[in-house]
Design a protein around this motif. Structure first.
Motif, short mmCIF file in Angstrom:
data_model
loop_
_atom_site.label_atom_id
_atom_site.label_comp_id
_atom_site.label_asym_id
_atom_site.label_seq_id
_atom_site.Cartn_x
_atom_site.Cartn_y
_atom_site.Cartn_z
N LYS A 261 53.38 13.27 34.52
CA LYS A 261 53.59 14.54 35.21
C LYS A 261 52.24 15.05 35.72
CE LYS A 261 57.57 15.91 32.35
NZ LYS A 261 58.12 16.95 31.44
N LYS B 230 48.37 23.01 34.86
CA LYS B 230 48.23 23.63 33.54
C LYS B 230 46.80 23.49 33.02
CE LYS B 230 53.05 23.00 32.09
NZ LYS B 230 53.97 22.45 31.07
N PRO C 163 45.48 14.23 33.38
CA PRO C 163 46.78 14.88 33.24
C PRO C 163 47.97 13.94 33.42
CG PRO C 163 46.02 15.17 35.47
CD PRO C 163 44.99 14.31 34.78
N PRO D 271 47.31 23.51 27.20
CA PRO D 271 48.07 22.45 27.87
C PRO D 271 47.34 21.90 29.09
CG PRO D 271 48.99 24.60 28.41
CD PRO D 271 47.95 24.84 27.35
N GLY D 272 47.67 20.66 29.43
CA GLY D 272 47.08 20.03 30.61
C GLY D 272 46.90 18.54 30.41
N THR E 178 47.88 17.06 27.56
CA THR E 178 49.27 16.97 27.10
C THR E 178 49.83 18.39 27.09
OG1 THR E 178 48.86 17.31 24.73
CG2 THR E 178 48.63 15.06 25.58
N ASP E 179 51.13 18.51 26.95
CA ASP E 179 51.74 19.84 27.02
C ASP E 179 51.46 20.67 25.77
OD1 ASP E 179 53.00 21.43 28.86
OD2 ASP E 179 55.01 21.09 28.06
N GLU F 209 51.89 18.53 37.77
CA GLU F 209 52.25 19.67 36.92
C GLU F 209 51.21 19.91 35.83
OE1 GLU F 209 55.57 20.78 33.49
OE2 GLU F 209 56.04 19.23 34.98
N PHE F 210 50.80 18.83 35.17
CA PHE F 210 49.86 18.99 34.07
C PHE F 210 48.45 19.33 34.56
CE2 PHE F 210 51.81 16.77 30.13
CZ PHE F 210 53.00 17.45 30.33
#
Length: 385
Positions: free
Chosen positions: A276, A283, A271, A238-239, A241-242, A279-280
Motif C-alpha cells: 500500500k 501516513k 512504505p 504509521p507509515g 507499517t500501519d 497510502e502508507f
C-alpha cells in the motif's frame, strides 16, 4: 594449480576478525566475490569502509596483479559469501608466501557480528545501542537501576542482548518491538519466554498472540514504567507499517526517541512492504509532522542504519536529532511531492521479507528457523534522503 579440502588453519571466525579490527591490527581485507555481490552487500566497519575487491576468477589468472595489489607485509583476510571462494583464495595466497586467513562462513557469518555503543550514562537511565555490523540492525537496552528494557531485539540473543545484560548485572523486565520487522527475525518472543519479562507490541500491527508469550497490546500515549519514575511513552507512528510505534524516553534533561523503521539517520521508512505504498507514504508524511514538533535536542535512535552509506565506528553511537531533521529537504516538501519521491525511490525489497513478516507476526520462536540463510543480504528497510 590444485587445491585441497578446507584447511582450518587458514580460517578465522567473524567474531575474531572483529576483535582484530577493534584492537587496531592493520590487516588487508580482500573480497573475492563478484562486483554485483559486492555492490549489494559488503563489509564496511570502522577504518575498513570500502574493502578491496578482486573477484576469484581474476585472482587465479594474474600473479602480476596479485603482486601489485596485495601487500606482503600485512595479514590478508579473504572474504566471500559463505567462505568457499575465500578459502580457495587463501590456499593460493598461502602457497605464494602470504600470511592469510579466510573468514569462516563468509558474509553470512559476518552478518551475525555485533558492536556495542553506550548512548547515555546517567543516574536516571543508561542506554546502549547494539549494532549488527553487516545487516544494519540496531537494538537497544535501557537500564534503570538493575532492571532492563529491550527494544527491537534481533534473534542473536547470546551474542547481543543477553551478553550485554549479563555483563552489566541487569535483569530484563520489559521487551518492546516498535513494529513487525520485515528483514530480520525478532528476538521478542524468545526473550519474553526465557526471562518472564513483560512484552509490549503495537495494538494495530495485527500480531497473532500466543498463550505462552506474555504480551500487552498498546496504543498511542501508553506509558511503560521502567522504574524510579522513568517511563517509555508510546507514539503511534504509521507509515512504514500501519501499527508502527515510536517510544520516547526522558532521562534527566534529555529525551530519546526510539523510531524503529519510521525514521533513520539518513533515510525515511519505506512504505511499500504491505503493498500500500501511496497510502502508507501519506501516513508516513503525517507521522513526520508529529515528530518534527518535538524539541530540537530530542535524540533520534532508529532500528536500522545503511551499511553502504554509514560506516560504524567502534563504540560510537549512530544517532541524530529532531533539530537536524528540520533542515532535511525531503521532510520539508509538500505532502504530494514527498509521497511521489518516496514511492518512486524505494530500494529492492529485503530477501525473504514475506516469510520473515509471517514468522514475526506469529511470534514463532527463532530456534525453529534457519536464521543465517533466511536473513542473509543487505538491509533495505529505508529510502535514503
Amino acid at each position: 594449480m590444485s587445491f585441497g579440502f578446507r584447511n582450518s588453519s587458514l580460517e578465522i571466525d567473524a567474531a575474531k576478525l572483529k576483535e582484530k579490527l577493534d584492537s587496531g591490527e592493520d590487516v588487508f581485507i580482500l573480497d573475492v566475490r563478484t562486483p554485483e555481490e559486492y555492490d549489494a552487500w559488503r563489509l564496511s566497519y570502522d577504518k575498513h569502509d570500502k574493502t578491496p575487491l578482486i573477484p576469484i576468477d581474476r585472482l587465479f589468472t594474474s600473479q602480476k596483479m596479485i603482486a601489485e595489489q596485495i601487500p606482503k607485509d600485512k595479514e590478508i583476510i579473504t572474504l566471500c559469501a559463505h567462505g568457499n571462494r575465500s578459502m580457495m583464495a587463501a590456499q593460493m595466497l598461502s602457497r605464494m608466501g602470504y600470511k592469510v586467513k579466510s573468514v569462516r562462513g563468509g558474509m553470512v557469518a559476518w552478518n551475525q557480528v555485533y558492536d556495542v555503543a553506550e548512548v547515555q550514562q546517567a543516574d536516571a537511565a543508561r542506554v546502549w545501542q547494539l549494532r549488527r555490523v553487516s545487516k544494519g540492525c540496531m537494538s537497544y537496552v535501557i537500564a534503570v537501576g538493575n532492571e532492563a528494557t529491550v527494544i527491537d531485539s534481533t534473534s542473536d540473543l547470546e551474542s547481543s542482548v543477553l551478553k550485554l545484560v549479563q555483563d552489566n548485572g541487569l535483569e530484563i523486565t520489559n521487551v518492546v518491538d516498535t513494529h513487525m520487522h520485515a528483514d530480520h527475525v525478532s528476538g521478542f518472543s524468545a526473550i519474553v519466554k526465557a526471562t518472564g519479562a513483560q512484552g509490549y507490541l503495537g495494538a494495530k500491527e495485527g500480531y497473532e498472540l500466543l498463550e505462552d508469550v506474555k504480551v500487552s497490546l498498546i496504543d498511542d500515549g501508553h506509558k511503560i514504567p521502567l522504574g524510579d519514575g522513568v517511563s517509555l511513552e508510546a507514539i503511534h507512528a504509521p507509515g512504514h507499517t500501519d501499527g508502527s510505534m515510536c517510544f520516547a524516553l526522558k532521562a534527566g534533561e534529555k529525551t530519546f526517541l526510539f523510531t524503529g523503521d519510521t525514521l533513520f539517520v539518513n533515510g525515511v521508512g519505506r512504505p511499500d512492504l504491505r503493498d500500500k505504498a501511496d497510502e502508507f507514504a501519506g501516513k508516513l508524511y503525517d507521522t513526520y509532522q508529529k515528530i518534527l514538533k518535538l524539541p530540537d535536542d530530542t535524540v533520534i535512535l532508529p532500528a536500522h542504519f545503511d551499511p553502504n552509506s554509514i560506516t560504524i565506528k567502534h563504540g560510537e553511537p549512530i544517532a541524530d536529532t529532531v533539530g537536524a531533521k528540520r533542515n532535511v529537504e525531503l521532510l520539508s516538501k509538500p505532502k504530494d511531492e514527498f509521497v511521489k519521491f518516496v514511492v518512486s525511490s524505494v530500494p529492492p525489497r529485503p530477501s525473504n521479507y514475506r516469510v520473515i513478516i509471517q514468522i514475526n507476526k506469529q511470534l514463532v520462536p527463532y530456534d525453529e528457523i534457519n536464521i543465517a540463510e533466511l536473513e542473509a543480504g543487505p538491509n533495505s528497510c529505508g529510502v535514503r534522503m
